[in-house]
Write a protein that holds these residues in place. Structure first.
Motif, PDB file in Angstrom:
ATOM      1  N   GLY A  76      40.896 -57.278-167.507  1.00  0.00           N
ATOM      2  CA  GLY A  76      40.663 -58.560-166.839  1.00  0.00           C
ATOM      3  C   GLY A  76      40.649 -58.422-165.328  1.00  0.00           C
ATOM      4  O   GLY A  76      39.850 -59.048-164.633  1.00  0.00           O
ATOM      5  N   MET A  77      41.546 -57.580-164.803  1.00  0.00           N
ATOM      6  CA  MET A  77      41.587 -57.349-163.362  1.00  0.00           C
ATOM      7  C   MET A  77      40.289 -56.720-162.884  1.00  0.00           C
ATOM      8  O   MET A  77      39.727 -57.110-161.852  1.00  0.00           O
ATOM      9  N   LEU A  78      39.794 -55.738-163.644  1.00  0.00           N
ATOM     10  CA  LEU A  78      38.596 -55.016-163.223  1.00  0.00           C
ATOM     11  C   LEU A  78      37.330 -55.846-163.398  1.00  0.00           C
ATOM     12  O   LEU A  78      36.469 -55.883-162.512  1.00  0.00           O
ATOM     13  N   THR A  79      37.201 -56.518-164.539  1.00  0.00           N
ATOM     14  CA  THR A  79      35.991 -57.323-164.758  1.00  0.00           C
ATOM     15  C   THR A  79      35.953 -58.531-163.828  1.00  0.00           C
ATOM     16  O   THR A  79      34.883 -59.098-163.603  1.00  0.00           O
ATOM     17  N   GLY A  80      37.107 -58.902-163.278  1.00  0.00           N
ATOM     18  CA  GLY A  80      37.129 -59.991-162.311  1.00  0.00           C
ATOM     19  C   GLY A  80      36.580 -59.594-160.956  1.00  0.00           C
ATOM     20  O   GLY A  80      36.358 -60.446-160.100  1.00  0.00           O
ATOM     21  N   LEU A  81      36.368 -58.304-160.741  1.00  0.00           N
ATOM     22  CA  LEU A  81      35.837 -57.830-159.467  1.00  0.00           C
ATOM     23  C   LEU A  81      34.327 -57.977-159.390  1.00  0.00           C
ATOM     24  O   LEU A  81      33.788 -58.492-158.403  1.00  0.00           O
ATOM     25  N   ASP A  82      33.634 -57.463-160.408  1.00  0.00           N
ATOM     26  CA  ASP A  82      32.180 -57.510-160.439  1.00  0.00           C
ATOM     27  C   ASP A  82      31.737 -57.240-161.874  1.00  0.00           C
ATOM     28  O   ASP A  82      32.574 -56.881-162.720  1.00  0.00           O
ATOM     29  N   PRO A  83      30.465 -57.388-162.176  1.00  0.00           N
ATOM     30  CA  PRO A  83      30.028 -57.261-163.579  1.00  0.00           C
ATOM     31  C   PRO A  83      30.092 -55.841-164.152  1.00  0.00           C
ATOM     32  O   PRO A  83      29.941 -55.678-165.361  1.00  0.00           O
ATOM     33  N   HIS A  84      30.317 -54.829-163.317  1.00  0.00           N
ATOM     34  CA  HIS A  84      30.172 -53.456-163.787  1.00  0.00           C
ATOM     35  C   HIS A  84      31.459 -52.645-163.774  1.00  0.00           C
ATOM     36  O   HIS A  84      31.469 -51.503-164.239  1.00  0.00           O
ATOM     37  N   SER A  85      32.543 -53.194-163.241  1.00  0.00           N
ATOM     38  CA  SER A  85      33.832 -52.519-163.299  1.00  0.00           C
ATOM     39  C   SER A  85      34.522 -52.902-164.599  1.00  0.00           C
ATOM     40  O   SER A  85      34.438 -54.047-165.046  1.00  0.00           O
ATOM     41  N   SER A  86      35.222 -51.942-165.217  1.00  0.00           N
ATOM     42  CA  SER A  86      35.892 -52.232-166.484  1.00  0.00           C
ATOM     43  C   SER A  86      36.883 -51.133-166.818  1.00  0.00           C
ATOM     44  O   SER A  86      36.904 -50.069-166.188  1.00  0.00           O
ATOM     45  N   TYR A  87      37.718 -51.408-167.826  1.00  0.00           N
ATOM     46  CA  TYR A  87      38.670 -50.423-168.333  1.00  0.00           C
ATOM     47  C   TYR A  87      38.109 -49.821-169.611  1.00  0.00           C
ATOM     48  O   TYR A  87      37.557 -50.532-170.462  1.00  0.00           O
TER      49      TYR A  87
END
Length: 464
Positions: A76-87
């Motif tokens: 959730g933290m990563l996808t809240g940054l931009d559409p392409h960051s993720s865990y």
């Protein structure tokens, strides 16, 4: 990121992974932040996260899995940054590595799921499945005697993959067959075909790249060499088809661009810190031997595809034909977390040789050609990067589709006008198995033939 973690760069919160969650226990990193007066607010927020986590564990209506909860929070933290960051958990990270490597131990079939069974889309040529007679449309009902009902598609695929030389029994149901068919297959190293090629009309080399993995550049070189050997001096040009290619590895995009360029910049990236900026330049050597090139793009051409199209367009080494690309101008770095998977984090924007950032704008074709008449009047346009939630801003580059350093496209008089931009009424519907129904491809080939017809002997054939 160099020197700290082993990374993979694609053109696709770490601190939380080190926290022992709870209101009374903190990680060494958090303790260090607590001693830093400037990070006091960060420390309080991390304690807030720990408090919420404990309350969820204690009060949620059903018991929760701690790992799932923490991984969801990180994602959730990563996808809240931009559409392409993720865990990426361990399984997702493994799958990503398989995709970028471009080879795996398996049977050689492309599959989907239908009514709980695994349906064969297509067997890959020269693989165990193809040799055993597996056909498109077959339904796989059992693996090693166990029903696939209840398995997800991913779980079934994982069972079919495995070490080279190991065996697996599959049971298939085929339309028209009286009884189930049982096959025993031995797994081999499978290399999905990311480069497809053929000679069109005896005089045009057609190459389609479906993605950019570790096999792309090698496959492209082999394809061009094969076709030049087959057609000899009769080749009039090359069509490089990047339509619906979603991208992949940055280094492969650089190598593919370099294959056609003698010199000059290919792409540059700019990160948060100025010292992390990078630039890639061509090493020389044109595998096309100076033949003119047309690059096909559309709204599904993204990321690494746009790097290639942008580089060849800026250097006027190719004519870009089709419709505007997707507009993903960011770079993702995959950072492994030992024992925990990895994070995919947006770390930079990339810029074409003329200084363009295509983030959110895309590559504008030199010659716009629609694939279907309906596109001209479509009320709901195809979704692109700029339509995605939290998409990065376009900044730091030349804003115009054609920057000041890009020489204008110069074709012999009247050639561009001979390209038909819109399929005429009555044009047959597109059929992937029939190149003659591919309107954009037909226009690209005709452009190459017209260009070859007006080339003077000995003159370097290019789009310059």
């Amino acid at each position: 990121m160099k020197g700290r973690v082993r990374t993979v760069t694609t053109v696709g919160a770490a601190f939380a992974a080190g926290i022992i969650l709870g209101p009374m226990v903190t990680s060494p990193m958090v303790k260090a932040w607590a001693q830093d007066g400037g990070r006091a607010e960060t420390y309080r927020l991390l304690n807030l996260f720990g408090d919420v986590f404990e309350r969820v564990r204690a009060e949620y209506v059903e018991p929760i899995n701690d790992r799932d909860a923490v991984e969801n929070a990180i994602n959730g933290m990563l996808t809240g940054l931009d559409p392409h960051s993720s865990y990426l958990n361990q399984r997702s990270y493994r799958d990503m590595q398989v995709q970028t490597r471009g080879e795996f131990g398996g049977l050689g079939i492309e599959v989907t799921q239908e009514n709980g069974y695994i349906k064969v889309i297509s067997p890959i040529d020269e693989t165990p499945a193809a040799r055993a007679g597996v056909k498109a449309g077959d339904l796989i009902t059992h693996l090693n005697g166990n029903s696939v009902q209840g398995l997800t598609l991913q779980e079934a695929v994982e069972q079919m993959r495995g070490e080279r030389g190991t065996a697996i029994k599959i049971t298939i149901r085929r339309e028209g067959a009286d009884r189930p068919i049982e096959l025993s297959l031995t797994r081999e190293v499978i290399r999905p075909q990311v480069v497809r090629f053929r000679i069109e009309g005896n005089d045009v080399a057609y190459v389609r790249l479906t993605s950019f993995n570790e096999q792309t550049d090698v496959g492209l070189r082999r394809a061009i060499q094969t076709m030049r050997g087959q057609a000899g001096n009769s080749l009039k040009g090359i069509v490089l088809d990047l339509r619906n290619n979603p991208g992949g590895l940055l280094d492969q995009a650089v190598q593919v661009s370099d294959d056609f360029l003698e010199q000059g910049e290919i792409v540059s990236t700019r990160a948060r810190r100025q010292e992390d900026a990078q630039r890639w330049n061509a090493k020389g050597g044109d595998i096309a031997g100076g033949l003119p090139v047309v690059v096909l793009i559309n709204g599904g051409s993204a990321s690494a595809s746009e790097i290639v199209a942008g580089a060849l367009q800026d250097h006027r080494r190719a004519i870009v034909l089709g419709t505007k690309s997707f507009g993903k101008g960011s770079v993702q770095t995959v950072m492994p977390i030992p024992g925990q998977g990895a994070i995919r984090l947006t770390t930079a924007r990339y810029y074409t040789p003329s200084g363009r950032s295509i983030q959110g704008t895309g590559i504008e074709p030199d010659i716009e050609v629609l694939a279907q008449r309906q596109e001209a009047t479509a009320t709901i346009p195809r979704e692109r990067e700029a339509d995605l939630r939290r998409a990065l801003r376009n900044e730091g580059g030349v804003q115009q589709p054609t920057g000041a350093s890009i020489p204008p496209l110069q074709l012999p008089a009247g050639l561009a006008e001979k390209v038909t931009r819109l399929p005429p009424e009555g044009t047959p519907a597109f059929d992937a198995t029939k190149p003659e129904t591919d309107f954009q491809l037909q226009q690209a080939m005709q452009l190459l033939r017209n260009l070859a017809a007006v080339q003077s002997p000995g003159r370097r054939a290019s789009a310059r």
